[in-house]
Design a protein around this motif. Structure first.
Motif, short mmCIF file in Angstrom:
data_model
loop_
_atom_site.label_atom_id
_atom_site.label_comp_id
_atom_site.label_asym_id
_atom_site.label_seq_id
_atom_site.Cartn_x
_atom_site.Cartn_y
_atom_site.Cartn_z
N GLU A 263 0.93 -1.23 -0.10
CA GLU A 263 -0.11 0.02 0.07
C GLU A 263 0.83 1.28 0.11
N LEU A 264 0.50 2.21 -0.85
CA LEU A 264 1.10 3.50 -0.82
C LEU A 264 0.39 4.58 -0.75
N GLU A 265 0.73 5.60 0.25
CA GLU A 265 -0.23 6.78 0.40
C GLU A 265 0.71 8.12 0.26
N LYS A 266 -0.06 8.84 -0.66
CA LYS A 266 0.76 10.03 -0.73
C LYS A 266 -0.16 10.86 -0.02
N ASP A 267 0.41 11.50 1.06
CA ASP A 267 -0.20 12.20 2.05
C ASP A 267 -0.71 13.74 1.62
N GLN A 268 -1.40 14.53 2.46
CA GLN A 268 -1.60 15.98 2.39
C GLN A 268 -0.22 16.85 1.91
N LEU A 269 0.86 16.38 2.65
CA LEU A 269 2.03 17.21 2.31
C LEU A 269 3.09 16.53 1.15
N ALA A 270 2.34 15.89 0.57
CA ALA A 270 3.11 14.82 -0.44
C ALA A 270 4.31 14.19 0.15
N GLN A 271 3.87 13.69 1.43
CA GLN A 271 4.89 12.73 1.99
C GLN A 271 4.25 11.24 1.72
N LEU A 272 5.28 10.32 1.54
CA LEU A 272 4.81 8.92 1.06
C LEU A 272 5.05 7.91 2.23
N ARG A 273 4.04 7.16 2.23
CA ARG A 273 4.00 6.12 2.99
C ARG A 273 3.94 4.75 2.48
N LEU A 274 4.66 3.64 2.71
CA LEU A 274 4.61 2.36 2.23
C LEU A 274 4.37 1.64 3.03
N LEU A 275 3.45 0.55 3.05
CA LEU A 275 3.21 -0.55 3.84
C LEU A 275 3.19 -1.70 3.10
N VAL A 276 3.91 -2.81 3.57
CA VAL A 276 4.05 -4.14 3.01
C VAL A 276 3.69 -5.18 3.86
N GLY A 277 2.97 -6.18 3.64
CA GLY A 277 2.70 -7.11 4.63
C GLY A 277 1.60 -8.27 4.01
N ILE A 278 0.89 -9.17 5.03
CA ILE A 278 -0.20 -9.82 4.68
C ILE A 278 -1.34 -8.76 4.44
N ASN A 279 -1.95 -9.27 3.25
CA ASN A 279 -3.23 -8.35 2.75
C ASN A 279 -4.06 -8.51 4.03
N HIS A 280 -4.61 -7.51 4.54
CA HIS A 280 -5.69 -7.32 5.64
C HIS A 280 -6.94 -7.57 5.24
N GLU A 281 -7.36 -7.72 3.97
CA GLU A 281 -8.66 -8.07 3.57
C GLU A 281 -8.85 -9.35 4.09
N ASN A 282 -10.22 -9.63 4.69
CA ASN A 282 -10.63 -11.20 4.97
C ASN A 282 -9.47 -11.68 5.90
N PHE A 283 -8.61 -10.80 6.41
CA PHE A 283 -7.66 -11.31 7.34
C PHE A 283 -8.09 -10.95 8.91
N GLU A 284 -8.12 -11.91 9.79
CA GLU A 284 -8.25 -11.50 11.28
C GLU A 284 -7.43 -12.54 12.20
N TRP A 285 -6.85 -12.22 13.08
CA TRP A 285 -6.21 -13.53 14.03
C TRP A 285 -6.42 -13.07 15.46
N GLU A 286 -6.89 -14.06 16.05
CA GLU A 286 -7.33 -13.83 17.59
C GLU A 286 -5.86 -14.19 18.22
N LEU A 287 -5.53 -13.34 19.07
CA LEU A 287 -4.22 -13.39 19.81
C LEU A 287 -4.79 -13.48 21.44
N GLY A 288 -4.57 -14.51 21.77
CA GLY A 288 -4.92 -14.94 23.20
C GLY A 288 -3.88 -14.30 24.21
N ALA A 289 -4.24 -14.17 25.31
CA ALA A 289 -3.34 -13.56 26.56
C ALA A 289 -1.98 -14.37 26.40
N GLY A 290 -0.72 -13.68 26.41
CA GLY A 290 0.29 -14.52 26.61
C GLY A 290 0.93 -14.88 25.15
#
Ligand code: DGJ
Length: 755
Positions: A263-290
């Protein structure tokens, strides 16, 4: 002790660097971890690049901080949380027990360790010796939920690489839901980049696409359950002026074979953010305590020597630090595969003459493709029944493999372990193994269905079936195929609220199976395949040193596919076969030389009925095989340079150079002929300017038949064999490309340095 990673405790700056690159981050006010720099090496940083504090309207501030210039919405950060004032795309979304999605991560601690840790259950880059890398682990915490994050950064001594991943730990007392957790965030300020990605389709994989970056959000993703033909898990950010040889190139390769998003986002100040990883569409992961969750890793490479510089770095990284197989630097066997020769219509009797012919031609391995098991005579049945079809092989596949071995060839076998046909004993005995949503008809694709590889029981069944065959000891090579994508995502092992884990659990399950099989049979050479190049990714390379690049074997289509593939993946990973004409995917008729030259630019194989070739063609194949054996180390392990892109016009060129620069191989292609073509010159690269190089024959010259009025197909001939040119002539002046009265013509020029 640390020479690759330094911490300036006064200014709270971490500086990761090797001979060529630097990566800097700092602990900013309020415990925010901000990104400072990634790029060409700086020896010492004097603390003059802290992000300027400017009050930006509607970009809120950080609690306990009256400084209106400090906002999460503008500050370049190493990892952003959600719903606490950063309105850009976020790295992490956690749904807490109370239903909220707010979090505010701040610096807690750090440590630096020698070497590079492995990632449990996931493929990851590695070093042989701890001195080859150092790892910085930064721990962030969200005090309210007691969730902690470890941000891992490993910098390598011999490669211009930083490997990154994230571990989430739930230290609280309640379960949380991870709704998004990327492996990498990288924020850039004052950089006007273009993106290069590798989109495609089945039989048309990985063609390079370059685009400018506009305001808003851009996403390059797969939601097919695999890394996919459609969008390879890779993205490069390059300056507008960057070309193959000059300019900044940042490359990001996700070491993962499932759903991904860049994912790439060019923000209001023309700054660029890149995010790379598992596609979060249809992704959920239950993380139990510990419990902890580990993301896949991203390989982050920087070069200031353009795209070739970046690619060569990736080739080195993947070869040295990702491929584990004992074949990693071995010359790969030249094989003949029966798929396009026979499809499903074969018996041992029909295959033996192909083996005999292969032996005569110097080919080194025979691969038996789809159709040897169950009662499979077409693609409608038997996936999951990994037992021999005795009608086709009266003495079993072992009897046939023994014959292949007696001819002096190695023997390879095709499997598709992740799949199930409804017409199979496996389905009749275990219908629940098929991934489907209860109460719904599962969606077929190529008449087959996906096994739920997230389930241990399913994996054990397949492992035991495959083991029964491999334990007989007659298999030297396996082609691991996968011919459809995931759908009807559901796992019987999981309760309703955890179904979002299914796709990732599938990938983890496949990795688990791969780990078991490849470590139990290290002497077997494995080749990845997914309907051609549908799972051509860095994660797969960890288990299998080579992959079938595409089901498209047409030499002209392959120019684009192989050109794009080389952007990230080493040539030793990319298999390429000579097939029959008219080509089975495009109907195109190309000369045998052309098909050979293109296939010889990868890991060479043949995929046609050798027995139906003319004597003249067989002689040509014998020569190709012999020539390839001579240049194999240069092609598979030399330095690779792209010179002319097939998408820029009528000419394609690439070049291989040996590490010591004493040998080089140039490939050129002219796609279409013209009556009055413009002349083109190809300049070589990477040679010793002061040395002389001789153009040495690789093949005998073919017959020149002439056309119509002309006595030769050559309007101008290629450089003659025996010509001697200096390195600087080849590089600065270049050589004329021949002008040929024929479409689809290629040339291979092999040069050796004169003593
Ligand atoms: C797809 C592969 O890419 C082909 O080479 C062949 O193995 C077929 N599957 C067999 O079904």
């Amino acid at each position: 002790m640390s020479d690759l990673i330094r911490f300036d405790s006064e200014n709270k700056v971490f500086h990761l660097s090797n001979n060529n690159i630097s990566y800097l981050l700092s602990i900013d006010d309020g415990g925010l971890v901000s990104h400072l720099y990634f790029g060409k090496k700086v020896k010492r940083y004097h603390n003059h690049l802290s992000y300027p504090r400017i009050d930006r309207g509607f970009s809120g501030n950080v609690l306990d901080n009256l400084d209106r210039g400090l906002s999460k919405d503008t500050l370049p950060q190493e990892y952003s949380g959600s719903d606490s004032g950063d309105y850009r795309q976020t790295a992490l979304i956690i749904k807490h027990g109370d239903g909220s999605r707010s979090n505010a991560f701040v610096f807690k601690d750090y440590h630096i360790q020698d070497g590079k840790p492995g990632l449990s259950g996931l493929p990851a880059s590695f070093v042989q010796d701890k001195a080859e890398a150092q790892t910085l682990v930064i721990t962030l915490e969200d005090k309210v939920s007691q969730v902690e994050l470890d941000l891992l950064y490993s910098i390598f001594r011999d490669c211009d690489l930083v490997a990154r991943s994230v571990q989430v730990r739930n230290q609280g007392s309640q379960s949380i839901m991870l709704e998004k957790v990327v492996s990498l965030q990288l924020d850039f300020v004052a950089k006007d980049f273009e993106t290069i990605t590798l989109p495609g389709a089945h039989a048309n994989e990985r063609h390079m696409e370059r685009q400018s970056v506009g305001y808003g959000l851009q996403r390059f993703a797969s939601r097919r359950g695999t890394s996919s033909h459609q969008m390879n898990p890779f993205l490069a950010l390059v300056d507008k002026k960057t070309d193959e040889f000059v300019g900044d190139a940042y490359g990001f390769s996700l070491v993962y074979s499932g759903n991904h998003a860049f994912e790439l986002e060019k923000d209001q100040l023309a700054q660029l953010r890149l995010l790379v990883g598992i596609n979060h569409e249809n992704f959920e992961w239950e993380l139990g305590a510990g419990d902890a969750f580990q993301t896949p890793e991203v390989l982050m490479v920087y070069s200031n020597q353009g795209l070739n510089g970046m690619s060569q770095e990736f080739h080195k990284v993947i070869g040295q630090h990702l491929v584990r197989s004992q074949f990693k630097y071995q010359e790969r066997p030249i094989l003949v595969n029966n798929w396009e020769a026979t499809y499903f219509d074969f018996t041992e009797e029909k295959l033996r003459p192909i083996v005999d012919e292969a032996k005569q031609l110097g080919i080194e391995m025979f691969v038996l493709d789809d159709g040897w098991f169950g009662h499979r005579n077409n693609d409608q049945s038997s996936l999951g029944d990994w037992f021999i079809n005795h009608e086709k092989f009266p003495q079993g596949v072992k009897g046939f493999a023994d014959y292949v071995h007696q001819q002096g060839l190695k023997f390879g076998l095709w499997f598709e372990p992740e799949m199930i046909s409804m017409d199979s004993d496996l389905f009749r005995n275990h219908p629940d193994y098929l991934m489907q949503v209860p109460g719904r008809q599962p969606s077929p694709s190529r008449s087959q269905f996906v096994l739920d590889m997230g389930r241990q029981e399913v994996r054990d069944n397949i492992f035991n079936q495959v083991k029964d065959i491999l334990d007989q000891g007659y298999i030297d090579y396996i082609k691991w195929d996968m011919n459809r994508h995931l759908s009807d995502i559901y796992s019987l092992d999981l309760p309703a609220h955890r179904q979002g884990e299914t796709s990732h659990r599938y990938v983890l399950g496949v990795y688990d199976l791969l780990e078991r099989i490849t470590s139990a049979y290290p002497q077997i050479l494995f080749e990845g395949c997914s309907g051609g190049g549908g799972r051509f990714d860095a994660g797969w390379a960890y288990y299998m040193p080579q992959s079938w690049a595409s089901d498209n074997t047409d030499a002209i289509s392959r120019l684009t596919i192989q050109y794009g593939t080389s952007l990230v993946y080493p040539i030793s990973m990319m298999t390429s076969h000579v097939s029959a004409v008219p080509n089975h995917q495009t109907g195109r008729i190309t000369p045998l030389d052309t098909r050979a030259h293109v296939a010889m630019s990868g890991v060479l194989g043949y995929e046609l009925d050798l027995t139906s070739m003319s004597d003249e063609e067989k002689e040509a194949v014998r020569e190709e095989v012999e020539a390839y054996k001579a240049i194999r180390p240069l092609v598979q392990y030399g330095k690779f340079y792209r010179l002319k892109s097939p998408s820029d016009g009528n000419a394609t060129a690439w070049q291989f150079v040996s590490e010591d620069k004493t040998e080089t191989l140039l490939f050129t292609a002219q796609t279409l002929a013209g009556a009055q073509p413009l002349l083109t010159i190809t300049k070589m690269v990477g040679l010793n300017p002061d040395a002389d190089y001789e153009h040495v024959a690789l093949f005998k010259e073919g017959e020149d038949q002439g056309v119509g009025y002309f006595t030769s197909i050559y309007a101008s001939r290629p450089l003659e064999v025996g010509a001697v040119l200096s390195g600087d002539e080849l590089m600065n002046m270049g050589i004329y490309d021949p002008v040929v009265r024929r479409d689809f013509v290629t040339h291979l020029y092999y040069f050796k340095m004169k003593k």
